[in-house]
Design a protein around this motif. Sequence first.
Motif, PDB file in Angstrom:
ATOM      1  N   UNK A 125       0.859  -1.193   0.000  1.00  0.00           N
ATOM      2  CA  UNK A 125       0.000   0.000   0.000  1.00  0.00           C
ATOM      3  C   UNK A 125       0.885   1.230   0.000  1.00  0.00           C
ATOM      4  N   UNK A 126       0.324   2.340  -0.452  1.00  0.00           N
ATOM      5  CA  UNK A 126       1.106   3.571  -0.568  1.00  0.00           C
ATOM      6  C   UNK A 126       1.643   3.984   0.799  1.00  0.00           C
ATOM      7  N   UNK A 127       2.965   4.166   0.918  1.00  0.00           N
ATOM      8  CA  UNK A 127       3.543   4.543   2.206  1.00  0.00           C
ATOM      9  C   UNK A 127       3.332   6.032   2.510  1.00  0.00           C
ATOM     10  N   UNK A 128       3.450   6.384   3.777  1.00  0.00           N
ATOM     11  CA  UNK A 128       3.371   7.794   4.172  1.00  0.00           C
ATOM     12  C   UNK A 128       4.588   8.522   3.612  1.00  0.00           C
ATOM     13  N   UNK A 129       4.514   9.838   3.559  1.00  0.00           N
ATOM     14  CA  UNK A 129       5.650  10.632   3.064  1.00  0.00           C
ATOM     15  C   UNK A 129       6.897  10.390   3.922  1.00  0.00           C
ATOM     16  N   UNK A 130       6.726  10.286   5.247  1.00  0.00           N
ATOM     17  CA  UNK A 130       7.864  10.062   6.152  1.00  0.00           C
ATOM     18  C   UNK A 130       8.524   8.718   5.850  1.00  0.00           C
ATOM     19  N   UNK A 154       1.491  -2.763  -5.045  1.00  0.00           N
ATOM     20  CA  UNK A 154       1.103  -4.111  -5.447  1.00  0.00           C
ATOM     21  C   UNK A 154       0.442  -4.791  -4.247  1.00  0.00           C
ATOM     22  N   UNK A 155      -0.892  -4.698  -4.153  1.00  0.00           N
ATOM     23  CA  UNK A 155      -1.597  -5.271  -3.000  1.00  0.00           C
ATOM     24  C   UNK A 155      -1.361  -6.770  -2.800  1.00  0.00           C
ATOM     25  N   UNK A 156      -0.951  -7.481  -3.861  1.00  0.00           N
ATOM     26  CA  UNK A 156      -0.726  -8.921  -3.722  1.00  0.00           C
ATOM     27  C   UNK A 156       0.450  -9.240  -2.794  1.00  0.00           C
ATOM     28  N   UNK A 157       1.270  -8.246  -2.478  1.00  0.00           N
ATOM     29  CA  UNK A 157       2.391  -8.473  -1.557  1.00  0.00           C
ATOM     30  C   UNK A 157       1.909  -8.665  -0.121  1.00  0.00           C
ATOM     31  N   UNK A 158       0.702  -8.258   0.174  1.00  0.00           N
ATOM     32  CA  UNK A 158       0.054  -8.326   1.482  1.00  0.00           C
ATOM     33  C   UNK A 158       0.660  -7.324   2.456  1.00  0.00           C
ATOM     34  N   UNK A 159       1.966  -7.284   2.566  1.00  0.00           N
ATOM     35  CA  UNK A 159       2.670  -6.347   3.435  1.00  0.00           C
ATOM     36  C   UNK A 159       4.141  -6.373   3.089  1.00  0.00           C
ATOM     37  N   UNK A 160       4.919  -5.481   3.691  1.00  0.00           N
ATOM     38  CA  UNK A 160       6.354  -5.443   3.425  1.00  0.00           C
ATOM     39  C   UNK A 160       6.655  -4.760   2.104  1.00  0.00           C
ATOM     40  N   UNK A 165      17.480  -2.895  -7.110  1.00  0.00           N
ATOM     41  CA  UNK A 165      18.454  -1.893  -7.544  1.00  0.00           C
ATOM     42  C   UNK A 165      19.443  -2.620  -8.444  1.00  0.00           C
ATOM     43  N   UNK A 166      19.410  -2.279  -9.714  1.00  0.00           N
ATOM     44  CA  UNK A 166      20.284  -2.969 -10.655  1.00  0.00           C
ATOM     45  C   UNK A 166      19.947  -4.451 -10.670  1.00  0.00           C
ATOM     46  N   UNK A 167      20.947  -5.302 -10.464  1.00  0.00           N
ATOM     47  CA  UNK A 167      20.705  -6.740 -10.464  1.00  0.00           C
ATOM     48  C   UNK A 167      20.424  -7.274  -9.063  1.00  0.00           C
ATOM     49  N   UNK A 168      20.466  -6.403  -8.061  1.00  0.00           N
ATOM     50  CA  UNK A 168      20.196  -6.834  -6.679  1.00  0.00           C
ATOM     51  C   UNK A 168      18.714  -6.681  -6.352  1.00  0.00           C
ATOM     52  N   UNK A 169      18.168  -7.688  -5.657  1.00  0.00           N
ATOM     53  CA  UNK A 169      16.769  -7.620  -5.262  1.00  0.00           C
ATOM     54  C   UNK A 169      16.632  -8.152  -3.842  1.00  0.00           C
ATOM     55  N   UNK A 170      15.846  -7.440  -3.052  1.00  0.00           N
ATOM     56  CA  UNK A 170      15.532  -7.874  -1.697  1.00  0.00           C
ATOM     57  C   UNK A 170      14.024  -7.995  -1.611  1.00  0.00           C
ATOM     58  N   UNK A 171      13.554  -9.195  -1.279  1.00  0.00           N
ATOM     59  CA  UNK A 171      12.117  -9.443  -1.169  1.00  0.00           C
ATOM     60  C   UNK A 171      11.770  -9.624   0.305  1.00  0.00           C
ATOM     61  N   UNK A 172      11.235  -8.577   0.900  1.00  0.00           N
ATOM     62  CA  UNK A 172      10.819  -8.616   2.302  1.00  0.00           C
ATOM     63  C   UNK A 172       9.295  -8.498   2.375  1.00  0.00           C
ATOM     64  N   UNK A 173       8.630  -9.146   1.417  1.00  0.00           N
ATOM     65  CA  UNK A 173       7.168  -9.065   1.396  1.00  0.00           C
ATOM     66  C   UNK A 173       6.581 -10.163   2.267  1.00  0.00           C
ATOM     67  N   UNK A 174       5.413  -9.877   2.802  1.00  0.00           N
ATOM     68  CA  UNK A 174       4.707 -10.844   3.628  1.00  0.00           C
ATOM     69  C   UNK A 174       4.289 -12.049   2.797  1.00  0.00           C
ATOM     70  N   UNK A 175       3.913 -11.813   1.533  1.00  0.00           N
ATOM     71  CA  UNK A 175       3.524 -12.914   0.651  1.00  0.00           C
ATOM     72  C   UNK A 175       4.648 -13.930   0.531  1.00  0.00           C
ATOM     73  N   UNK A 176       5.884 -13.486   0.320  1.00  0.00           N
ATOM     74  CA  UNK A 176       7.019 -14.395   0.176  1.00  0.00           C
ATOM     75  C   UNK A 176       7.274 -15.145   1.478  1.00  0.00           C
TER      76      UNK A 176
END
Length: 189
Positions: A125-130, A154-160, A165-176
Amino acid sequence: MAQNGSEGALVSGVAGRYALALFELARDENQVDDVSQNLDRFESLYNDSDDLRRLVKSPAYSADQQEAAIVAVLSKAGIGGLAANFVKLVASNRRLFALPDMIRGYREKVRESKGIVRAEVRVAEKPSEALLKDIEQTLREVAGSEIQLDLKVDPSLIGGLVVKIGSRMVDASLRTKLNGIRLAMHAAH
């Protein structure tokens, strides 16, 4: 913020050559930002108009028809200078179908020349400005340079969040994380 999800991919071939040529000319003429703004305006028109997308993508129109229509669109939108001449040249050379990739390639060259790294962040969900500022600051520190943030909800992520960045990816989503738990539960049986 960029909206095109494929923007991080390498642009090569015809689109890459045209993008590089435009970037080098714009740089030599000190018009990099002006060309960027005009291309952004054209892309906005392209994204908002089914008719313009058909014109750009369809091989059914002759070069003269495409060029005449593009000249009218550019004129009506107030797009001029180097960017307008570039789009007209692309139309006259029957390469209009590759214009979206050329614009993407031009953006990549501009970012590269300014030392800006593109970061794609997907959130549930859209994060706050802070929170958004905290994410940007953290990504700047990780990348060691300025960041162009491409935020996607992307609501399918559920959270997180998922950060690329470039070829690096960090998946800290609740769905995963939930999928990982589900797999572990199945393996336990």
